[in-house]
Design an enzyme around this catalytic site. Structure first.
Site, mmCIF file in Angstrom:
data_model
loop_
_atom_site.group_PDB
_atom_site.id
_atom_site.type_symbol
_atom_site.label_atom_id
_atom_site.label_comp_id
_atom_site.label_asym_id
_atom_site.label_seq_id
_atom_site.Cartn_x
_atom_site.Cartn_y
_atom_site.Cartn_z
ATOM 1 N N SER A 1 0.496 -0.990 -0.250
ATOM 2 C CA SER A 1 0.134 0.395 -0.085
ATOM 3 C C SER A 1 0.828 1.225 0.271
ATOM 4 C CB SER A 1 -0.921 -0.037 1.219
ATOM 5 O OG SER A 1 -2.314 0.631 1.167
ATOM 6 N N HIS B 1 -7.510 -5.738 0.958
ATOM 7 C CA HIS B 1 -6.072 -5.361 1.074
ATOM 8 C C HIS B 1 -5.254 -5.741 3.057
ATOM 9 C CE1 HIS B 1 -3.828 -1.863 -0.012
ATOM 10 N NE2 HIS B 1 -3.927 -1.355 1.338
ATOM 11 N N ASP C 1 -10.102 -5.994 -3.395
ATOM 12 C CA ASP C 1 -9.390 -4.805 -2.669
ATOM 13 C C ASP C 1 -10.573 -3.731 -2.209
ATOM 14 O OD1 ASP C 1 -8.016 -2.569 -1.603
ATOM 15 O OD2 ASP C 1 -5.765 -3.986 -2.064
#
Lengths: 280, 280
Positions: free
Chosen positions: A147, A255, A223
């Site tokens: 991320s 995620h 996600d």
């Protein structure tokens, strides 16, 4: 270059350690974790850097990422830096995505951030020196992250191809200059002149410079943050530039750390293959 | 037998889920985690129960134990119960080792605990029914756990050999009737008559009844709680009874999840071998 031992635990025949050290770059004491594989007893091993995402410290991936098993098998160390400077004297914001826990791997040039928020230099230069001076590692490095940390890994590698032999990312913030995960933070840390931002956007950097090797990107198809991550921008540039690499859209994955944990094996193997063949 | 989905995340091709359900046994809503491996798409799979230690919830081993990778490879589900009933209306104690987070896998008979603290029946009967009724699993079970959960796994298996096909433990509280991790809690939950305690001491149960199969015990040699765990008592009984099994004293390992994570692979394989050969 001194560091203090916070904890050391035997793990997969090696050691999972947490250290702290005074950081000139960030102006505070910084904490990081390091996994040292059993092979380090027989000589220095290559290093894989894992950069974490928003809200994380050095602890999250150390505890939940599942990298140690694979790093122990392949004989590489894993370094888990914190995601920002921290402490009472360090600027912060009430939002989860700005300030402490959200350094975005840039050197801030704007108040109140510029005094401490220098995570780009911290990772590229200072912590690298601390690690190579104090731990049984080679000066041979790969970098990955998740991320915001995937953004950090890609942008740091793309700007420092002489310092990193391999790069991959899990669900990276791939085009922050065009995302609400990016524009807010780049504006706060670097100011409103967007020309200063492009050095911190992997899609732009890859379009400009390419990457000397190949790139591995894993992205969960389920996600919840896909609209903010914008993997399509990076995939588009990779395809247009004929950049060697894989962008894998993983069906059903979100995620979370369960996604990271599931593909940690592949990423460690990817880096190990490239790091072990590097002459040093 | 109903349950509510708290979360479901794709993990190693299967699903890491958290559920809650109303518990008649404990008198409150209870939460547990379940890993369902990809093989469950093709038919029900055996179950491995993982009982956690003091202070833990269903989350700790789910996030830090590292069992999912191996369970996905071997095609077995993993159930992670909580370690006690919880909530404002549930009795508690200021100490970390009594009350909420410290159920010790007994049915309390003394106030204020007896109303909710019935973790023995909860694991052996109620949660087992909830799991087999709602999840794609066979009624074929193995059980393991860590510390207080290792104590729970051993005592529950030894008293219910018809319900469990395999048993192992990580650093179990092996002789609680002779340890400060045990005497305090058994006294509080069961009263001062020590004859009621022996049903919850794996060293005593093994001496009385043996175990139908073999037993795997892993213990860290550098465990900071060795004096409280008393593995020597269990090892002594295993040797004197010629009880098939392994007691492995693992050099350098402590009591942490890094120890569990390192040997999770061996325990999952141990259970999988025994569960998959069970007729059902």
């Amino acid at each position: 270059m001194s560091m203090e031992v916070i904890s050391e635990n035997r793990c997969y025949g090696g050691v999972q350690a947490v250290y702290s050290h005074p950081s000139n770059t960030c102006g505070v004491e910084m904490t990081f974790a390091a996994f040292i594989p059993p092979q380090a007893k027989d000589g220095p091993v290559p290093v894989l850097w894992y950069l974490s995402g928003l809200t994380c410290t050095h602890e999250n991936a150390m505890n939940k990422g599942g990298f140690q098993e694979h790093a122990a098998r392949h004989g590489i160390a894993v370094i888990y830096p914190d995601t920002s400077p921290r402490g009472d004297g360090v600027a912060d914001d009430q939002a989860y995505d700005l300030g402490q826990g959200a350094g975005f791997y840039v050197n801030a040039t704007r108040d109140p951030w510029r005094r401490n928020f220098r995570m780009y230099d911290y990772i590229v230069s200072e912590l690298r020196s601390v690690v190579t001076a104090n731990l049984p590692v080679q000066d041979v490095h790969g970098i990955t992250g998740h991320s915001m940390g995937g953004h950090g890994a890609l942008t740091i590698a793309l700007r420092n191809s002489e310092l990193f032999e391999s790069v991959s990312a899990f669900a990276p913030i791939a085009h922050p200059t065009r995302s609400d995960w990016g524009r807010k933070q780049l504006s706060a840390y670097l100011g409103d002149d967007e020309t200063a931002w492009s050095n911190h956007d992997s899609t732009i950097l890859l379009e400009q410079n390419g990457w000397k090797g190949d790139i591995l990107i894993d992205q969960g198809e389920a996600d919840q943050f896909l609209d903010l991550l914008k993997p399509e921008a990076l995939a588009d540039v990779m395809a247009r530039r004929r950049q060697p690499g894989l962008v894998r859209m993983q069906k059903g994955y979100d995620h979370s750390y369960y996604f990271i944990n599931t593909f940690a094996c592949d990423h460690v193997e990817w880096h190990a293959e490239r790091l072990h063949q590097t002459r040093h």
